[in-house]
Enzyme design. Sequence first.
Site, PDB file in Angstrom:
ATOM      1  N   LYS A  57       2.616 -32.171  25.253  1.00  0.00           N
ATOM      2  CA  LYS A  57       1.275 -32.277  25.846  1.00  0.00           C
ATOM      3  C   LYS A  57       1.328 -31.876  27.316  1.00  0.00           C
ATOM      4  CE  LYS A  57      -0.230 -35.857  22.604  1.00  0.00           C
ATOM      5  NZ  LYS A  57      -0.409 -37.281  22.295  1.00  0.00           N
ATOM      6  N   GLN A 101      -0.068 -42.974  25.023  1.00  0.00           N
ATOM      7  CA  GLN A 101       0.640 -42.513  23.827  1.00  0.00           C
ATOM      8  C   GLN A 101       0.939 -43.704  22.914  1.00  0.00           C
ATOM      9  OE1 GLN A 101       1.109 -39.338  23.079  1.00  0.00           O
ATOM     10  NE2 GLN A 101       2.241 -39.696  21.206  1.00  0.00           N
ATOM     11  N   ASP A 124      -8.409 -39.135  24.330  1.00  0.00           N
ATOM     12  CA  ASP A 124      -8.012 -39.322  22.930  1.00  0.00           C
ATOM     13  C   ASP A 124      -9.188 -39.694  22.017  1.00  0.00           C
ATOM     14  OD1 ASP A 124      -5.604 -38.922  21.770  1.00  0.00           O
ATOM     15  OD2 ASP A 124      -4.720 -40.810  22.416  1.00  0.00           O
TER      16      ASP A 124
HETATM   17  N1  GUN Z   1       0.746 -40.833  18.628  1.00  0.00           N
HETATM   18  C1  GUN Z   1       0.810 -39.901  17.645  1.00  0.00           C
HETATM   19  N2  GUN Z   1      -0.262 -39.086  17.728  1.00  0.00           N
HETATM   20  C2  GUN Z   1      -0.991 -39.502  18.783  1.00  0.00           C
HETATM   21  C3  GUN Z   1      -2.213 -39.056  19.370  1.00  0.00           C
HETATM   22  O1  GUN Z   1      -2.856 -38.102  18.949  1.00  0.00           O
HETATM   23  N3  GUN Z   1      -2.644 -39.778  20.435  1.00  0.00           N
HETATM   24  C4  GUN Z   1      -1.957 -40.847  20.908  1.00  0.00           C
HETATM   25  N4  GUN Z   1      -2.460 -41.497  21.953  1.00  0.00           N
HETATM   26  N5  GUN Z   1      -0.837 -41.282  20.393  1.00  0.00           N
HETATM   27  C5  GUN Z   1      -0.365 -40.614  19.334  1.00  0.00           C
END
Ligand code: GUN
Length: 291
Positions: A57, A101, A124
């Site tokens: 990311k 995350q 998100d």
């Molecule tokens: N963990 C696995 N996929 C994601 C996601 O798309 N967003 C977040 N915040 N955590 C994750």
Amino acid sequence: MSARTPCLLDGKTLAQKIRLQLKERIAHLQPKIGRPPGLSVLMVGDNPASAVYVRNKERACQQIGIVSKGKHFSADTSQQELESVIAELNKDEEVDGILVQLPLPNHLDTVSLLHTIHPDKDADGLHPVNLGKLVRGESGLRSCTPAGVMKLLAEYDLTLNGKKAVVVGRSILVGKPLALMLLEQNATVTIAHSRTQDLAAVCRDADILVAAVGKPEIITEDMVKPGAIVIDVGINRLENSQKQAKLVGDVAFDRVAEVAGYITPVPGGIGPMTVAMLLSNTVQSYSNYSK
Ligand code: GUN
């Protein structure tokens, strides 16, 4: 029966196209706004899969001109400490998006932490305000993985009107919001989960089958209607006896590919789309900044 070749739904190529479009949009907006967009990714602890996702990311941000203000906390960080960091980021005028995350270490309360993110910076799309807007069909920040699935289907002109969609998995990150997005496009939606009886029969009824459970290759060819669209959201790391890691999805790709009409690969399907949608949400919040 001879083997059929399904159409591969190429998330990697579409994600690349979206990233280029976002880069151009940022270049256009930046003179007006007077600063680049900023995204803060918060990671707590050392979950190795999360570390890979966070690195991807952050790299994707840098490539298109989003300033990545990542913060990494030790596994024993308290709820209060994280809440006060988020409160600061909510006020920070150079931060357009905040992402925590997941999963978080067990001592932390994920839901109440996500509540503390300002809904306008909720990159998100997991804040109750944004989830509520999704339920009501109002515009707002959408959860990244489900939004990525919908974008990929649209790219291939796969219309959902009146089709039967089955989503396997009921997580707040993917299954539930995706079911609502499919419903918004007039699909007839079923959510299947660990208590579903005769999962194979439920799946076989689907024109669009989405696997979002996090269990390697649990969707097999006998569970797929011939010609169906199969979307694999799973990313599972398997090690062979030589300790070599291999990524596999929730779908037994090679066998299901002989039955499906369309299928997403792992890697290169939904994974890159999730990152592209995160960037897109950040740019959306950024573009609202000067309004
Ligand atoms: N963990 C696995 N996929 C994601 C996601 O798309 N967003 C977040 N915040 N955590 C994750």
